[in-house]
Design a protein around this motif. Structure first.
Motif, PDB file in Angstrom:
ATOM      1  N   THR A  34     -25.308  31.484 -54.325  1.00  0.00           N
ATOM      2  CA  THR A  34     -26.387  30.792 -55.030  1.00  0.00           C
ATOM      3  C   THR A  34     -25.784  29.767 -55.983  1.00  0.00           C
ATOM      4  O   THR A  34     -26.242  28.627 -56.078  1.00  0.00           O
ATOM      5  N   ALA A  35     -24.736  30.175 -56.671  1.00  0.00           N
ATOM      6  CA  ALA A  35     -24.123  29.280 -57.647  1.00  0.00           C
ATOM      7  C   ALA A  35     -23.523  28.047 -56.969  1.00  0.00           C
ATOM      8  O   ALA A  35     -23.587  26.948 -57.514  1.00  0.00           O
ATOM      9  N   THR A  36     -22.962  28.238 -55.782  1.00  0.00           N
ATOM     10  CA  THR A  36     -22.284  27.088 -55.156  1.00  0.00           C
ATOM     11  C   THR A  36     -23.173  26.306 -54.193  1.00  0.00           C
ATOM     12  O   THR A  36     -22.840  25.186 -53.832  1.00  0.00           O
ATOM     13  N   GLU A  37     -24.276  26.898 -53.746  1.00  0.00           N
ATOM     14  CA  GLU A  37     -25.105  26.223 -52.739  1.00  0.00           C
ATOM     15  C   GLU A  37     -26.416  25.687 -53.309  1.00  0.00           C
ATOM     16  O   GLU A  37     -27.422  25.615 -52.602  1.00  0.00           O
ATOM     17  N   GLY A  38     -26.425  25.388 -54.586  1.00  0.00           N
ATOM     18  CA  GLY A  38     -27.601  24.692 -55.088  1.00  0.00           C
ATOM     19  C   GLY A  38     -28.610  25.536 -55.859  1.00  0.00           C
ATOM     20  O   GLY A  38     -29.756  25.129 -56.030  1.00  0.00           O
ATOM     21  N   GLY A  39     -28.200  26.733 -56.311  1.00  0.00           N
ATOM     22  CA  GLY A  39     -29.093  27.498 -57.188  1.00  0.00           C
ATOM     23  C   GLY A  39     -30.381  27.908 -56.502  1.00  0.00           C
ATOM     24  O   GLY A  39     -30.383  28.425 -55.395  1.00  0.00           O
ATOM     25  N   TYR A 192     -31.454  28.947 -61.691  1.00  0.00           N
ATOM     26  CA  TYR A 192     -31.590  30.026 -60.719  1.00  0.00           C
ATOM     27  C   TYR A 192     -32.994  30.110 -60.142  1.00  0.00           C
ATOM     28  O   TYR A 192     -33.177  30.503 -58.998  1.00  0.00           O
ATOM     29  N   LEU A 193     -33.969  29.745 -60.952  1.00  0.00           N
ATOM     30  CA  LEU A 193     -35.339  30.044 -60.544  1.00  0.00           C
ATOM     31  C   LEU A 193     -36.229  28.846 -60.276  1.00  0.00           C
ATOM     32  O   LEU A 193     -37.339  29.013 -59.767  1.00  0.00           O
ATOM     33  N   SER A 194     -35.785  27.631 -60.639  1.00  0.00           N
ATOM     34  CA  SER A 194     -36.706  26.547 -60.281  1.00  0.00           C
ATOM     35  C   SER A 194     -36.077  25.615 -59.254  1.00  0.00           C
ATOM     36  O   SER A 194     -35.181  24.833 -59.543  1.00  0.00           O
ATOM     37  N   PRO A 195     -36.524  25.772 -58.018  1.00  0.00           N
ATOM     38  CA  PRO A 195     -35.864  25.118 -56.891  1.00  0.00           C
ATOM     39  C   PRO A 195     -36.083  23.611 -56.849  1.00  0.00           C
ATOM     40  O   PRO A 195     -37.138  23.111 -57.220  1.00  0.00           O
ATOM     41  N   ASP A 196     -35.065  22.929 -56.375  1.00  0.00           N
ATOM     42  CA  ASP A 196     -35.135  21.492 -56.193  1.00  0.00           C
ATOM     43  C   ASP A 196     -35.290  21.258 -54.682  1.00  0.00           C
ATOM     44  O   ASP A 196     -34.325  21.363 -53.928  1.00  0.00           O
ATOM     45  N   PHE A 197     -36.535  21.005 -54.271  1.00  0.00           N
ATOM     46  CA  PHE A 197     -36.775  20.942 -52.828  1.00  0.00           C
ATOM     47  C   PHE A 197     -36.084  19.743 -52.176  1.00  0.00           C
ATOM     48  O   PHE A 197     -35.762  19.782 -50.998  1.00  0.00           O
ATOM     49  N   ASN A 203     -29.585  19.055 -47.910  1.00  0.00           N
ATOM     50  CA  ASN A 203     -28.453  19.908 -47.524  1.00  0.00           C
ATOM     51  C   ASN A 203     -28.841  20.995 -46.540  1.00  0.00           C
ATOM     52  O   ASN A 203     -28.184  22.023 -46.434  1.00  0.00           O
ATOM     53  N   ILE A 204     -29.905  20.734 -45.823  1.00  0.00           N
ATOM     54  CA  ILE A 204     -30.457  21.782 -44.970  1.00  0.00           C
ATOM     55  C   ILE A 204     -29.404  22.340 -44.002  1.00  0.00           C
ATOM     56  O   ILE A 204     -29.326  23.546 -43.768  1.00  0.00           O
ATOM     57  N   GLY A 205     -28.550  21.454 -43.497  1.00  0.00           N
ATOM     58  CA  GLY A 205     -27.558  21.870 -42.508  1.00  0.00           C
ATOM     59  C   GLY A 205     -26.550  22.864 -43.047  1.00  0.00           C
ATOM     60  O   GLY A 205     -26.051  23.711 -42.310  1.00  0.00           O
ATOM     61  N   SER A 206     -26.244  22.798 -44.333  1.00  0.00           N
ATOM     62  CA  SER A 206     -25.283  23.778 -44.841  1.00  0.00           C
ATOM     63  C   SER A 206     -25.979  24.970 -45.480  1.00  0.00           C
ATOM     64  O   SER A 206     -25.485  26.091 -45.421  1.00  0.00           O
TER      65      SER A 206
END
Ligand code: PHE
Length: 443
Positions: A34-39, A192-197, A203-206
């Motif tokens: 989570t920390a490295t792949e965009g929270g 951690y809790l507010s996603p950046d769509f 980065n969908i592929g990774s």
């Protein structure tokens, strides 16, 4: 032939399965990825993957196990598809492969538990990791972890997990509550809790293959563990209810672990520190240890609690990996459970010494397991349940569930269609990833 064992209670099965699912995957890897792949963006994709792909897939393994009432290898034979025993065997081997290095990490955790109590890593957390993660000490602690795993498999999984799983939950909740009181926790929650769509889209592929493999690994899929545990179940259990509960509990533990780890990192570093962002097997150990080290005496107590939770979780997962081969040998050759568990523990200890000797091996074992073996094994299981076993699987899943044919058939079609495609895409991406950067050590 001796009577086959069964769970003493439904709760016993659920706790054992949750114990298998909740492990280093949830408490170590999930917050780290989570920390490295965009929270939060990663968290969202992970949740979708666990529910939409993980749940139908775990139900498939339950169906195979309960229907056959036999270990994960011979189960396919008993279901009248002997050619598929090779898939069971592959799952078993994948599980053993993983256990060999899982136990090495279990050894590190044990080491950090002791190190927290004595404050051994407080002066130089990064150097400490370097000194305990490889070499003789790592081998010794790996041996101790493997011996404990074999001991539990030999003498009673159900009793052990009944104690272990509730204590994991209680300690994690306590730690999350503590973390919520830290100053400056707001930025951590935000991350951690507010996603950046937009980030997900870019980065969908990774993100997707990571999140999906993470969900499978975390649910203990593709290694015969859930097949084996379900083989000790009776027909009056609702697989839907049990599977749903297990997925929810497992996911909650991952989320809770994030609520502990991410704030700890943010409060100390104001962001995800480089050590975590840089990746590698030790990243989280180093940065969490740094966070504890700055907290003085409180850090010692927290360290003992935190690494204590991680250790219990790792053990309750490791036993399910060793149980797969133990069940096979006990069912098939009638050898005693303790002798089998300790013999295979010994063999895997030997294999794991490679990873304990040098983390480059560990990374290699892990990337092969994660990118290829695991998704391949899940894919074959999904094809089997959906397209080969098909209608009989519907029949089995309905037993004890009180649900009608329509619901069960909807499950079957999900397995046949989009779950299958999702797993296939994950495997494809995993293979291309490894092909692009084959990290074979020392070649
Ligand atoms: N699910 C465990 C974890 O999250 C690992 C595991 C995988 C255990 C497969 C058993 C079988 O750490």
């Amino acid at each position: 032939m001796a009577e086959r064992e069964t769970w003493a209670s439904r709760l016993g099965f659920i706790l054992a399965a949750v114990g298998s699912a909740v492990g280093l995957g949830n408490i170590w890897q999930f917050p780290f990825k989570t920390a490295t792949e965009g929270g939060a963006a990663f968290v969202v994709v992970y949740l979708v993957a666990a529910l939409l792909l993980g749940l139908p897939a775990i139900l498939g393994e339950f169906v195979i196990g309960r229907r056959a009432n036999l270990n994960a290898v011979e189960a396919f034979d008993r279901l009248d598809h002997p050619a598929w025993t090779i898939v069971g065997a592959m799952g078993l081997l994948t599980g053993l492969w993983i256990l060999s290095y899982y136990s090495v990490v279990g050894g590190w955790v044990t080491r950090y538990l002791l190190g927290s109590a004595t404050g051994a890593y407080f002066a130089a957390p990064a150097a400490y990791f370097g000194s305990v993660s490889m070499g003789w000490e790592a081998v010794a602690f790996h041996g101790a972890f493997m011996a404990a795993t074999a001991g539990i498999v030999a003498f009673g999984i159900e009793k052990a997990t009944k104690l272990m799983v509730p204590s994991i939950l209680v300690m994690l909740v306590g730690l999350a509550v503590y973390a919520s009181t830290l100053n400056g926790v707001g930025a951590a929650y935000e991350f951690y809790l507010s996603p950046d769509f937009g980030f997900i889209a870019d980065n969908i592929g990774s993100i997707v293959p990571y999140a999906v493999s993470q969900a499978f690994f975390s649910l203990s899929l593709g290694m015969g563990a859930m097949i084996t545990y379900a083989s000790y179940l009776g027909d009056d259990d609702s697989l839907f209810a049990d599977g749903g509960l297990i997925v929810v509990l497992n996911t909650s533990v991952g989320l809770l672990a994030g609520l502990v780890v991410i704030p700890l990192l943010f409060v100390q570093f104001g962001t995800v520190p480089d050590a975590a962002a840089g990746g590698g097997a030790g990243a989280l150990f180093i940065s969490v240890a740094q966070a504890f080290a700055t907290l003085g005496v409180a850090g010692r107590v927290l360290g003992v609690l935190f690494f204590g939770v991680v250790l219990v979780a790792a053990l309750s997962s490791a036993i399910s990996l060793l149980e797969v081969v133990t069940a096979y040998v006990v069912d098939n050759y009638g050898y005693s459970r303790p002798a089998t568990a300790f013999s295979f523990g010994g063999v895997l200890f030997a294999l794991g010494t490679l990873s304990a000797w040098n983390t480059a091996w560990l990374d290699w074992f892990d990337s092969l397991a994660y990118g290829v073996l695991l998704p391949l094994s899940v894919l074959l299981g999904v094809v089997f349940v959906g397209w080969v076993y098909g209608p009989a699987a519907v029949d089995e899943i309905k037993k004890g569930s009180g649900t009608g044919t329509t619901f069960a058939t909807a499950w079957l079609w999900s397995v046949r269609t989009y779950v299958l495609i999702g797993v296939f895409v994950t495997l494809y991406l995993g293979v291309t990833d490894i092909y692009a950067a084959p990290a074979i050590p020392f070649v």
